[in-house]
Each structure stands twice: as C-alpha cells, then as structure tokens.
Write an enzyme that holds these catalytic residues in place. Sequence first.
Site, mmCIF file in Angstrom:
data_model
loop_
_atom_site.group_PDB
_atom_site.id
_atom_site.type_symbol
_atom_site.label_atom_id
_atom_site.label_comp_id
_atom_site.label_asym_id
_atom_site.label_seq_id
_atom_site.Cartn_x
_atom_site.Cartn_y
_atom_site.Cartn_z
ATOM 1 N N LEU A 49 17.451 -27.559 5.570
ATOM 2 C CA LEU A 49 17.919 -26.100 5.364
ATOM 3 C C LEU A 49 18.952 -26.028 6.740
ATOM 4 O O LEU A 49 19.356 -24.796 6.548
ATOM 5 C CB LEU A 49 17.114 -25.445 4.604
ATOM 6 N N SER A 50 18.497 -26.775 8.018
ATOM 7 C CA SER A 50 18.869 -25.587 9.065
ATOM 8 C C SER A 50 20.727 -25.757 9.479
ATOM 9 O O SER A 50 21.289 -25.009 9.505
ATOM 10 C CB SER A 50 18.448 -26.511 9.569
ATOM 11 N N LYS A 71 8.932 -31.766 18.665
ATOM 12 C CA LYS A 71 8.964 -30.630 18.974
ATOM 13 C C LYS A 71 7.467 -30.780 20.413
ATOM 14 O O LYS A 71 8.477 -30.195 21.675
ATOM 15 C CB LYS A 71 7.973 -29.934 18.127
ATOM 16 N N ASP A 113 9.807 -20.542 16.686
ATOM 17 C CA ASP A 113 8.966 -20.227 15.403
ATOM 18 C C ASP A 113 8.266 -19.074 15.591
ATOM 19 O O ASP A 113 7.725 -18.403 14.995
ATOM 20 C CB ASP A 113 8.715 -21.338 15.459
ATOM 21 N N GLY A 159 -3.376 -27.301 11.679
ATOM 22 C CA GLY A 159 -1.693 -28.040 12.851
ATOM 23 C C GLY A 159 -1.106 -27.569 13.403
ATOM 24 O O GLY A 159 -1.232 -26.373 13.902
ATOM 25 N N GLY A 211 8.053 -19.185 3.990
ATOM 26 C CA GLY A 211 8.458 -20.163 4.735
ATOM 27 C C GLY A 211 10.245 -20.045 4.681
ATOM 28 O O GLY A 211 10.364 -20.192 6.295
#
Length: 275
Positions: free
Chosen positions: A18-19, A68, A105, A130, A238
């Site tokens: 969706l960025s 990342k 984040d 995670g 989210g």
Amino acid sequence: MSTQRRAAVLGSPIAHSLSPVLHRAAYGELGLAGWTYDLFDVDEAALPGFVAGLGPEWAGLSLTMPLKRAVIPLLDEISETAASVEAVNTVVCTDDGRRLGDNTDIPGIVAALRERGIEQVESAAILGAGATASSALAALARICTGEVVAYVRSEARAAEMRQWGERLDVEVRTADWADAERALSAPLVIATTPAGTTDALSKAVPERPATLFDVLYDPWPTALAARWSGYGGAVVSGLDLLVHQAVLQVEQMTGRAPAPLDVMRKAGEHALDGR
C-alpha cells in the site's frame, strides 16, 4: 513546487504494498507535482545493484521484507533507532549523495498508540516473536513502565525475545503459545503474527478488554480484532501503523512537515476497500 524526484518501496514479494497509495496521496496533498513513487520487486541478491544505481533524482526508499537488515551494509549511516533492532525500513538520499537509514516502524507504533490516547502502560503482552515483535519491543521501551510478556512457540524464539529485551532495556518474560489466552487480559496486547494465527484466541477475549494493537490490515478485521471491538475494547490496526510510519517517511524524504496523515489514511482505506 515542481521538482523531478523519485522514491519507491522495495521488497519481495511487493505487488500488494500500500506504500505507493499512501506516498502518492501525500505528494498530491503537498503539491509535489514532480514527485513519483513506485514499487520494485527486489530481493537480497539484487539489492546492492539497485542501491548502487540510484541517481541524484532519488529522494529515498521504503524497505520491506526481506531487505530491512540486508540494506544496512550498503548505507553510509543508520539512526540509533534502526540500530537498536538491526532493521532499516527507510533510506533517505541526501543532496551530497549519502544514504541514511532509519526505522520509522518503531515511532510509528508509538504514534499510532498515542493517537488512541495510549501514552504509557504498566505492562504489555506480545503475541509472536518475529521481526515485527522486536520493533514492538523497541516501541514498548518508550511507553511501558513494567513487564512485557512474549508468547512464543519455541524456546529458540523465547531466547531471542529475552535477548532483545536485554538489548532494548525492557523487562521481558516469555511464555508458551499454548497459554496465549492469558495475554488478552494485559493493558496492551500487540499481535505480530501472520494472518489466521490468532483466530482461535478470539473466543477468549475478556468481557472488558483494554487495548489491542493488531499489526495486520488485510484482511481486516481479524477475528481477534472483531471480537475485541465487539466487547468495547480499543483496537489499533496495521493500517494505523502503516500510515504513521509512512507519514514519517514522507517527512524525511521530502523535507515537508507535517505530512497529511488523514489524507494518507483515507487513501489507504479506499485502496483496501477496493481489494
């Protein structure tokens, strides 16, 4: 302001990100007519070549899995926030050609909670262990005054979460996933697991739940979030996290602040409604 600048999100897989929707909505609202934001399917092997090929028109990159951590050696500098979890989701390209890494984040989680009135909690529970769970721990280091209990499926994961707790100076206790129903009575529950993982827990939501932060957004709501809100509990999604971390990315890449949070959120909601 009409300046030709580029930005993009990289990852693999990336097609459903969706960025682009969020960043393009921000550019439109800010009047950045010459700015573009694309997406590229890039894996770890292709990342060094992609970064090396960035020209002066590039303003920045958003990074998702599995990049990342892989991007860190390719950068000139990373922020303390990114270093704390060994994860970069934002690269800013400076005018003098430097590549600076950050992690939005972590402050994005804090901002999404603050938007719902959650400034501080006495304790919290994390479902999962995670990469997102480590970011959640780093966020809790800023707002949680007491113990964090992480519910995990293996001793190896438990050991990892305890190590992250020591590194981030968070009091972490681990518990077996079989006892995850106990997590639901915490003042703040952060669910970081893949779709479907917490569905079975929905039947155990207490009658007066506090706050749930479920990092999923598609499909939404999850069974857990639906039951939680049905009982009157506060739910952070989210999408809230995605928008807040994207706001910070837009501000860093464009130098324009504040980024249009509401416009970006509505664009994201509209895109999800169309799926």
